[in-house]
Design an enzyme around this catalytic site. Sequence first.
Site, mmCIF file in Angstrom:
data_model
loop_
_atom_site.group_PDB
_atom_site.id
_atom_site.type_symbol
_atom_site.label_atom_id
_atom_site.label_comp_id
_atom_site.label_asym_id
_atom_site.label_seq_id
_atom_site.Cartn_x
_atom_site.Cartn_y
_atom_site.Cartn_z
ATOM 1 N N ARG A 141 -9.535 8.230 -7.648
ATOM 2 C CA ARG A 141 -9.569 6.961 -6.816
ATOM 3 C C ARG A 141 -10.288 7.241 -5.433
ATOM 4 O O ARG A 141 -10.705 6.139 -4.856
ATOM 5 C CB ARG A 141 -8.150 6.456 -6.591
ATOM 6 N N ARG A 222 1.849 16.855 3.042
ATOM 7 C CA ARG A 222 1.708 15.467 3.670
ATOM 8 C C ARG A 222 2.536 14.596 2.859
ATOM 9 O O ARG A 222 2.089 13.559 2.520
ATOM 10 C CB ARG A 222 0.125 15.256 2.810
ATOM 11 N N TYR A 264 15.152 -24.177 -5.738
ATOM 12 C CA TYR A 264 14.064 -24.641 -6.251
ATOM 13 C C TYR A 264 14.299 -24.652 -7.846
ATOM 14 O O TYR A 264 14.692 -23.555 -8.305
ATOM 15 C CB TYR A 264 12.693 -23.933 -6.165
ATOM 16 N N CYS A 311 13.739 -18.626 -1.886
ATOM 17 C CA CYS A 311 12.678 -19.417 -1.183
ATOM 18 C C CYS A 311 11.969 -18.309 -0.218
ATOM 19 O O CYS A 311 12.028 -17.266 -0.043
ATOM 20 C CB CYS A 311 13.087 -20.562 -0.686
ATOM 21 N N MET A 312 10.971 -19.096 0.284
ATOM 22 C CA MET A 312 9.985 -18.244 1.350
ATOM 23 C C MET A 312 11.037 -17.964 2.597
ATOM 24 O O MET A 312 10.679 -16.806 3.234
ATOM 25 C CB MET A 312 9.113 -19.246 1.875
HETATM 26 C C1 LIG Z 1 0.050 7.915 0.959
HETATM 27 C C2 LIG Z 1 -0.491 9.121 0.877
HETATM 28 C C3 LIG Z 1 0.277 10.246 0.945
HETATM 29 C C4 LIG Z 1 1.947 10.165 1.125
HETATM 30 O O1 LIG Z 1 2.478 9.876 -0.200
HETATM 31 P P1 LIG Z 1 4.218 9.794 -0.471
HETATM 32 O O2 LIG Z 1 4.153 9.673 -1.757
HETATM 33 O O3 LIG Z 1 4.575 8.606 0.500
HETATM 34 O O4 LIG Z 1 4.625 11.177 0.214
HETATM 35 C C5 LIG Z 1 -0.190 11.528 1.020
HETATM 36 N N1 LIG Z 1 -1.427 11.694 0.724
HETATM 37 C C6 LIG Z 1 -2.425 10.762 0.481
HETATM 38 C C7 LIG Z 1 -4.002 10.956 0.213
HETATM 39 C C8 LIG Z 1 -2.026 9.466 0.498
HETATM 40 O O5 LIG Z 1 -2.586 8.400 0.349
#
Ligand SMILES: *Cc1c(COP(=O)(O)O)cnc(C)c1O
Length: 375
Positions: A141, A222, A264, A311-312
């Site tokens: 990606r 991360r 609705y 609804c909204m």
């Molecule tokens: C969003 C993201 C994360 C965090 O992912 P989680 O599953 O929320 O821990 C880490 N690295 C990248 C590149 C991301 O896009």
Amino acid sequence: MYIFTDIRSELEVDLIAIRRNAHAIKTYTGKELIAVVKADAYGHGAIAVANTLKYTADMFAVATVEEAIELREARIDNRIFILFTPYPYYAESIVQNHFITAVDNWPVIKMLRDMKKIFDIAKENPSRVRVHVDINTGMNRSGIHYNDAARYINELKIKPDFEIHGVFTHLATADEVDKSFSYLQLERFSSAIENVPNSTIKHAANSAAALVIPESHYDAVRPGLSLYGIYPGNEKPIPLEPAITWKSRVSWVENIEAGEGVSYGLTYKVTSRTRVAGIQVGYGDGYPRALSNRGDVLIGGNRRPIIGRICMDLMVVKLEQNDDVLIGEEVVLIGKQGDEEISVNEIAEKADTIPYEILTRIGKRVKRIYKESDF
Ligand SMILES: *Cc1c(COP(=O)(O)O)cnc(C)c1O
């Protein structure tokens, strides 16, 4: 009786829980913490979360340059890392604000260098632009292909305007039970970065990997979702606490006669005289419409089912005939009330999506209220 309030719906965010989660993950992995606060910290509020984690996170990660600017403008002085190679248009802002950015192509490098030259004119000791090379090891990606990464890194290394501050990859299936593809990605990553110096921060682990794949930890983890107390998969090696309670109030209580329908399309038909309550939350606030005739809310510590289409701006729930419910009384859409709890995961499953989407869709109309009791 009527309970007066100016707030239709509020998201109570427990910042202390987020800090405890961050500490727990940091202690568990023993690595640097890159706290992911993209998408307004998964709906929790990026500035509030970043302030809370100022002294815990080694770096903050965001998805866009605008998100990075928002944090800088709020005087967050920590290192800020942009997770995805920005469009070259943003080079000026990156250089000017000393953001650290992902890179995976040459056009962005060229723009960053040109911008840096302009800014350097006024400076005695210009600092280098810090970048993290995004390596595509199979998620496909973003990132430079793992077979081309070593060459890209070598060419970038000799450019005096840049510092390769980090190298990273992202795992496609870390939350699944079968870890074999994650191990393959980590092998590809490890061989692509063989000649990267020790001082360069190597990282690969999102929440799922930080929690269950120690081989992915490298120098830093991360996590996003787990900071907010939600597990991405079924494994729960450390305790985490959810940080939000989404509350609203009863705005209307009525009896509906047998044979009548609700909302609705009149998709819910009342078979006998039924007591119902109206709540001023709808899909316009980010509550999934998919929970029409499927979801529950908590009132007086009890689950009450949502009836008819959401609804909204409104939804209707079915009460028990003897429920003593007041206008203005607290309703919990996500979180705990008494002994009952509705989790983000429950909502996500019923809406056939993931907790990430539920959190990031909680809208602007839902006022964030921060709890930071032990500050
Ligand atoms: C969003 C993201 C994360 C965090 O992912 P989680 O599953 O929320 O821990 C880490 N690295 C990248 C590149 C991301 O896009």
